[in-house]
Write an enzyme that holds these catalytic residues in place. Structure first.
Site, PDB file in Angstrom:
ATOM      1  N   TYR A  42       0.816  -1.039   0.079  1.00  7.57           N
ATOM      2  CA  TYR A  42      -0.265   0.063   0.017  1.00  7.57           C
ATOM      3  C   TYR A  42       0.813   1.177   0.086  1.00  7.57           C
ATOM      4  CZ  TYR A  42      -3.836  -3.138   1.513  1.00  7.57           C
ATOM      5  OH  TYR A  42      -4.452  -4.120   1.963  1.00  7.57           O
ATOM      6  N   LEU A 183     -17.877  -3.525   1.400  1.00  6.50           N
ATOM      7  CA  LEU A 183     -19.029  -2.675   0.842  1.00  6.50           C
ATOM      8  C   LEU A 183     -18.986  -2.809  -0.882  1.00  6.50           C
ATOM      9  CD1 LEU A 183     -18.538   0.704   3.173  1.00  6.50           C
ATOM     10  CD2 LEU A 183     -19.926  -1.527   3.466  1.00  6.50           C
ATOM     11  N   ILE A 222     -12.895  -5.010   7.322  1.00  9.25           N
ATOM     12  CA  ILE A 222     -12.040  -4.000   7.463  1.00  9.25           C
ATOM     13  C   ILE A 222     -12.381  -2.866   6.390  1.00  9.25           C
ATOM     14  CG2 ILE A 222     -10.156  -4.993   8.742  1.00  9.25           C
ATOM     15  CD1 ILE A 222      -8.806  -5.546   6.038  1.00  9.25           C
ATOM     16  N   LYS A 224     -12.170   0.162   4.310  1.00  6.33           N
ATOM     17  CA  LYS A 224     -11.506   1.724   4.142  1.00  6.33           C
ATOM     18  C   LYS A 224     -12.509   3.091   4.541  1.00  6.33           C
ATOM     19  CE  LYS A 224      -9.548   4.673   0.925  1.00  6.33           C
ATOM     20  NZ  LYS A 224      -9.468   5.172  -0.285  1.00  6.33           N
ATOM     21  N   ASN A 234     -19.339   3.358   9.923  1.00  5.91           N
ATOM     22  CA  ASN A 234     -18.998   1.972   9.910  1.00  5.91           C
ATOM     23  C   ASN A 234     -18.839   1.249  11.069  1.00  5.91           C
ATOM     24  OD1 ASN A 234     -18.894   2.335   7.113  1.00  5.91           O
ATOM     25  ND2 ASN A 234     -16.486   2.490   7.326  1.00  5.91           N
TER      26      ASN A 234
END
Length: 268
Positions: A42, A183, A222, A224, A234
């Site tokens: 990342y 999602l 998890i 983002k 969330n």
């Protein structure tokens, strides 16, 4: 029984702006998040570490996970040892709560790669080991090879990619299945079934998706998020309890879509 991760953690993939990344991690921890997920690939480990440092939360209360990538670092024995040390230096920590094999491609070879993971655990530098983007056969091979119990398997999982076989394996073998992109990159939020359930509960589609994901035993998510509003939304999915009809309706969604692909992935 394997230690249980918090139902909702913070994912940091594509959180590439250094200040935004650090601030979102700090904000998440101060809101109550305790599971932070990043990866060598990342390119934001330093920012994640800065966010943890800025937060008014003791390091020992933060479950920090990162991943070694077969391209940017490599997965031979020596490369795993070197890259784990490099990740800790970028993160500014003395140990990792969880280290993953990011993808079973490139120079991944179960015996050499996972022996390095075992040795990192023996040396006290890594507390738990995981794999990511594996299939059942590769999971079986990893469990046979590791001396350390497999703690987690991270995969794409959302209403358009429900992964029942992997959920069943995690439950039967008692490890954590960690859902990334829960999602569906935001696309699930517009699905009529998700929106209808959200309307009936007076809540957001994001909370519905996340509650559905974490309604499965041994499964955590998890997502983002960078803004405080999305982080709060969330996390509040922990307070939403879907009923059996809600879960059955989401299970019945026929749309199937995978958002994360790469050459050599085991499902190809």
């Amino acid at each position: 029984m394997v230690a249980t991760l918090p139902p909702i953690g913070i994912g940091t993939w594509q959180n590439s702006d250094p200040e935004q990344c650090a601030d979102s991690v700090r904000t998440a921890l101060e809101l109550g998040y305790r599971h932070v997920d990043t990866a060598e690939h990342y390119g934001n480990e330093q920012s994640v570490g800065e966010g943890i440092e800025r937060a008014a939360v003791p390091r020992e209360e933060v479950f920090l996970a990162t991943k070694i990538h077969p391209v940017t670092g490599g997965l031979t024995y020596d490369e795993v040892i070197e890259e784990a040390d490099a990740s800790m230096n970028r993160l500014g920590v003395e140990y990792l709560d969880l280290l993953y094999v990011h993808w079973p491609v490139g120079d991944y070879e179960a015996t050499a790669t996972l022996r390095a993971f075992d040795d990192l655990v023996d040396d006290g530098l890594v507390r738990n080991v995981g794999v990511s983007n594996f299939d059942i056969d590769l999971l079986d091979e990893a469990r046979r090879t590791l001396e350390t119990p497999l703690f987690a398997h991270q995969v794409e999982l959302h209403p358009f990619l429900p992964q029942p076989e992997l959920i069943d394996d995690a439950q039967r073998r008692d490890y954590n299945l960690v859902a990334y992109s829960p999602l569906a990159r935001g696309e699930a939020l517009d699905h009529p079934t998700i929106r209808d359930i959200a309307d009936r509960h007076g809540t957001s589609p994001a909370r519905v998706c996340l509650s559905w994901v974490t309604s499965h035993d041994n499964v955590v998510a998890i997502p983002k998020a960078t803004s405080r509003r999305h982080l709060e939304d969330n996390l509040a999915s922990n307070e939403l309890e879907l009923d059996e009809n809600d879960i059955a309706s989401i299970d019945a969604i026929e749309q199937r879509k995978r958002f994360v692909e790469r050459d050599g992935a085991p499902w190809q």
